[in-house]
Design a protein around this motif. Structure first.
Motif: not given
Length: 305
Positions: A101-122
């Motif tokens: 990843t890179f800075q702006s993706v890490s700050n804005v998009l990626l947290p939402h991706v990680i949260r949803r991925l972990r909700e489905e696959h804890p």
């Protein structure tokens, strides 16, 4: 020693636990003759008897050779069960995924991706690597966010266009769009002259505009903090800005005319590589998050500017 089959070891373990071929057959769902055949095949493979068979109602007794075989056999059976469980978890999306990843993706998009991925696959194992080198090391990760196309055998999935905006101290410019010529000799805060910043400075050169760069910093937060302090303005991609910056009373955000072409945000992966179920789901979630961001944040951008 001949070839030992796991099913024969499982039969031996059942006989040792139950004390008879008959009860082992009932436990395993076999006929007694099948159990006898399995044990005979195992004894042929190891070259000796694994059970003493006293006959009648007396339980069978494990031999010294059988003790050695059973000890290692149980280890193999446990490892086989662990392997089967690991394969099941992998197929269910509980494996490991490495994401660049890179800075702006890490700050804005990626947290939402990680949260949803972990909700489905804890139980999934997510590893993140922030790498802004050009070209990025796509071969070292499962997925890589990047802000331009990369040559080579790499799959590119375009997520969004990320337009540049002028971020200025509140009151530095009238509301609405700002012409780039207004920035000639104006104090500016900027990234180092690499990667995306080259596009911004090429835009200035085309317009024969020479802003006064008073501070350069790699970190987005540092650039925005200096703009907020009144040191100067900055030309940044919209994705760099979070909701907090958009609503910040100390900042104003303006479209720039003519501005640099929007940067393109891609999700990359090696062509021809078999993807895990977890990686496939991560791609789907990333597309969902990017689509939502385009609808929500660009809508708020129009309202602000």
């Amino acid at each position: 020693m001949g070839e030992v089959e796991l099913r024969h070891l499982a039969t031996m373990a059942a006989v040792a636990d139950e004390g008879s071929f008959g009860r082992a057959a009932m436990r395993l769902g076999y006929t007694q003759s099948t159990v006898s055949q399995h044990i005979a095949s195992l004894e042929k493979a190891v070259g000796g008897s694994v059970f003493d068979r006293p006959g009648g109602p007396k339980p069978v007794r494990i031999t010294p050779l059988g003790t050695v075989v059973l000890s290692h056999g149980r280890d193999l059976l446990e490892r086989t069960e662990d392997l089967a469980a690991a394969v099941d978890r992998f197929k269910a999306g509980e494996g490991r995924i490495d994401i660049g990843t890179f800075q702006s993706v890490s700050n804005v998009l990626l947290p939402h991706v990680i949260r949803r991925l972990r909700e489905e696959h804890p139980r999934c194992d997510i590893r993140l690597i922030e790498d802004e080198s050009d070209p990025p090391p796509v071969s070292t990760v499962d997925l890589m966010f990047h802000d331009r196309r990369v040559p080579g055998e790499i799959e590119h999935l375009k997520l969004l266009d990320d337009p540049y905006v002028l971020v200025a101290p509140r009151g530095a410019f009238p509301e609405g769009p700002v012409r780039v010529t207004s920035l000639d000799r104006a104090p500016m805060v900027a990234w180092p002259p690499t990667c995306d910043q080259r596009e911004v400075e090429a835009m200035f050169a085309r317009s024969e505009v020479r802003p006064q760069i008073v501070f350069r910093a790699v970190g987005n937060e540092a650039v925005l903090a200096m703009v907020r302090s009144g040191l100067g303005s900055a030309v940044l991609p919209w994705l760099v800005l979070t909701g907090a910056e958009v609503a910040d009373p100390e900042l104003s955000i303006h479209d720039l005319h003519p501005g640099p072409s929007p940067r393109e945000i891609y999700l990359l992966w090696q062509a021809g590589r078999t993807q895990s179920p977890l990686t496939k789901r991560a791609i789907e979630i990333t597309v969902e998050v990017a689509t939502e961001w385009k609808a929500q944040d660009r809508g708020s951008a129009t309202a602000v500017r």
